[in-house]
Design a protein around this motif. Structure first.
Motif, PDB file in Angstrom:
ATOM      1  N   UNK A 185       0.828  -1.212   0.000  1.00 26.82           N
ATOM      2  CA  UNK A 185       0.000   0.000   0.000  1.00 26.82           C
ATOM      3  C   UNK A 185       0.857   1.255   0.000  1.00 26.82           C
ATOM      4  N   UNK A 186       2.157   1.117   0.316  1.00 23.71           N
ATOM      5  CA  UNK A 186       3.122   2.219   0.243  1.00 23.71           C
ATOM      6  C   UNK A 186       2.668   3.472   0.979  1.00 23.71           C
ATOM      7  N   UNK A 187       2.236   3.277   2.224  1.00 24.64           N
ATOM      8  CA  UNK A 187       1.894   4.428   3.058  1.00 24.64           C
ATOM      9  C   UNK A 187       0.518   5.000   2.827  1.00 24.64           C
ATOM     10  N   UNK A 188      -0.283   4.373   1.974  1.00 21.55           N
ATOM     11  CA  UNK A 188      -1.623   4.858   1.654  1.00 21.55           C
ATOM     12  C   UNK A 188      -2.639   4.059   2.467  1.00 21.55           C
ATOM     13  N   UNK A 189      -3.191   4.682   3.512  1.00 19.65           N
ATOM     14  CA  UNK A 189      -4.138   3.989   4.389  1.00 19.65           C
ATOM     15  C   UNK A 189      -5.383   3.550   3.624  1.00 19.65           C
ATOM     16  N   UNK A 190      -5.829   4.379   2.689  1.00 14.73           N
ATOM     17  CA  UNK A 190      -7.037   4.047   1.927  1.00 14.73           C
ATOM     18  C   UNK A 190      -6.837   2.779   1.102  1.00 14.73           C
TER      19      UNK A 190
END
Length: 413
Positions: free
Chosen positions: A204-209
Motif C-alpha cells: 500500500x506504500x503508506x496509503x491507508x485508503x
C-alpha cells in the motif's frame, strides 16, 4: 453540495471512511505536525485556527485531519470539493460565509479538498475573504503547493506537509479495523496471518485508503472454514492487493523528484541508488528519451573532460533506444547509468561555461579583435578585418576587457 462528513452516509461506506478516527488519540501518524507540543495541534485544540494547506500523498490523512478539526472548532465548518464544484459554488459558499459573520458573528472554516483542481480564477476568489477573516481556508492537495496554489493565496496560509504512513502505522490501522465492533469487522470471526498484514502494508506504500480497501476485499473474498472463521492467508492478501502500484504522475512532483534523484545518485557515484531510480522510472512508464536527456546532461555536466567517452556512450544509448524501443533498450539504459556512476567526475566544463555566460550577462561586450574577424570583402579587409591573423599562433583572442578573465581550469592533468 455533498457533505463529505454526512454521518447518514456512513452505513455501507467504504472501510476507509468508516474508520476515520473520532479524536487525536486514534489518529495514526504525522507526529511531526500533530504531537501535542506542535503549533498545528495547539491551534486546533485551542480553536485558534488559521488558513493552511495540507499537502501530502494519497491516504496520508489530510481529509481525516480536516474531519477532526470540524469536531473541535466552534466555527461553521463547510467541506467543499474542488473536483465537483465550480466558481458559482465558490461564490455561493463565500456569500454564505459573509452572511454568517455579519448576522451571527461566526467565522467559517472552509475545507477545500483537492484544491489543486481549482484554476487561478477560482483560487483568487478566496483571497478577499481569507484576507479579511471571513473564512479560514483549509486546502488539501496531493500536489506541490508551490506549483499548484496561487502565490497570493499561498502567502496567506501555512503549509503543512503530511508524510506517507509507515508499514507499522498501516498494520495498526488494519488491526484496529478488524477489532472495531461498530465500524470494523469485530462481529466477524477473522484470522489473518501476520505475513498477510505485512504484505498489505508493504504494497500500500503508506496509503491507508489502499490498505483498507485491500483488507476489505480480502475479508469479502476469503473462504470460511467449518467453524465460520474467515482465514486470510498471504495468498489472499496478494490476491486482494495484486500488483504493486507505482505512484508516478508524469505531470506532478514524483516525475521531477525521481529524475533528480537519479542524476544526483549518478553524480555521487552511487551505482545501486542510480539503478533503483532508473528502474523506478522505467517500470512506471516514463518516456525513455526524457531519461536519456538527463543522463546526457550528467555526462557533460558532471563528467565532462574527465571521461569524454561518457557523452559518446550516452549518444549511442539514445540511438539504441530509438532503434530497439522499450523494454528491450532497458539494459542499454542500465549500462549507461552504471558507466556514468562509475566514471571519474569533473565539473570543469560546466564551471568554465558558467563563468563565460556570467561575463556575457554582466560585463560590457568589448569589440571582437580585428585580426580574428571575418573578412569576406575587400572593403572589410581595407578596414583591417583579419589583418595580421596567424592561424596557429598562441595569443589571447578575447575582447580586450576580458584578457584577465580565466574560465577553463584543466582538472585532467
Amino acid at each position: 453540495m455533498t457533505d463529505l462528513f454526512d454521518r447518514n452516509l456512513v452505513l455501507g461506506a467504504p472501510l476507509a471512511d468508516r474508520m476515520r478516527p473520532e479524536n487525536f488519540s486514534d489518529y495514526i501518524g504525522q507526529k511531526h505536525i500533530l504531537a501535542p507540543d506542535k503549533i498545528l495541534r495547539k491551534a486546533i485544540d485551542a480553536d485558534k485556527l488559521f488558513s493552511m494547506i495540507l499537502w501530502g500523498p494519497p491516504g496520508s490523512g489530510k481529509t481525516t485531519l480536516a474531519c477532526l478539526i470540524s469536531k473541535k472548532t466552534k466555527s461553521f465548518f463547510q467541506p467543499f470539493s474542488a473536483v465537483t464544484s465550480g466558481i458559482s459554488d465558490v461564490r455561493k459558499a463565500l456569500d454564505e460565509a459573509k452572511t454568517r459573520k455579519k448576522f451571527h458573528q461566526q467565522k467559517t472554516v472552509l475545507f477545500v479538498d483537492e484544491i489543486h483542481h481549482f484554476n487561478k480564477t477560482q483560487q483568487d476568489a478566496f483571497l478577499p475573504t481569507v484576507e479579511n477573516g471571513t473564512i479560514i481556508l483549509i486546502g488539501a492537495t496531493t500536489e506541490n503547493p508551490s506549483f499548484q496554489v496561487n502565490a497570493p493565496l499561498l502567502s496567506r496560509a501555512r503549509v503543512f506537509h503530511l508524510r506517507e504512513l509507515s508499514e507499522d502505522d498501516i498494520i495498526k490501522l488494519l488491526k484496529t479495523a478488524i477489532k472495531d465492533k461498530i465500524r470494523g469487522f469485530a462481529k466477524l470471526k477473522i484470522k489473518i496471518d501476520a505475513a498477510a498484514l505485512r504484505h498489505i502494508a508493504k504494497l500500500s506504500e503508506g496509503d491507508a485508503r489502499d490498505a483498507y480497501n485491500a483488507l476489505e476485499l480480502a475479508i469479502v473474498t476469503a473462504k470460511k472454514d467449518n467453524f465460520g472463521t474467515i482465514n486470510i492467508t498471504t495468498a489472499d492478501a496478494e490476491e486482494a492487493i495484486q500488483a504493486k502500484f507505482i505512484r508516478y504522475d508524469k505531470s506532478a512532483d514524483g516525475h521531477f523528484d525521481v529524475i533528480s534523484a537519479l542524476h544526483k545518485s549518478v553524480r555521487a557515484s552511487d551505482i545501486d541508488a542510480s539503478l533503483h531510480y532508473l528502474a523506478r522510472m522505467i517500470e512506471a512508464g516514463e518516456e525513455p528519451l526524457y531519461i536519456i536527456r538527463r543522463l546526457m546532461r550528467a555526462a557533460s555536466e558532471d563528467i565532462g573532460m574527465a571521461d569524454p567517452f561518457a557523452l559518446m556512450l550516452a549518444s549511442a544509448t539514445q540511438q539504441t533506444i530509438s532503434f530497439m524501443g522499450m523494454p528491450e533498450a532497458s539494459d542499454a539504459l542500465a549500462e549507461l547509468t552504471i558507466y556514468l556512476a562509475k566514471a571519474k567526475k569533473s565539473r570543469a566544463v560546466d564551471s568554465a561555461y558558467t563563468k563565460a555566460v556570467d561575463d556575457i550577462k554582466n560585463l560590457r561586450l568589448d569589440p571582437i579583435p580585428l585580426d580574428i574577424r571575418n573578412a569576406p570583402t575587400k572593403m572589410m579587409k581595407d578596414f583591417g578585418f583579419g589583418k595580421g591573423y596567424e592561424p596557429y599562433k598562441t595569443k589571447d583572442h578575447r575582447p580586450k576587457n576580458l584578457h584577465k578573465r580565466k574560465y577553463w581550469h584543466d582538472e585532467t592533468n
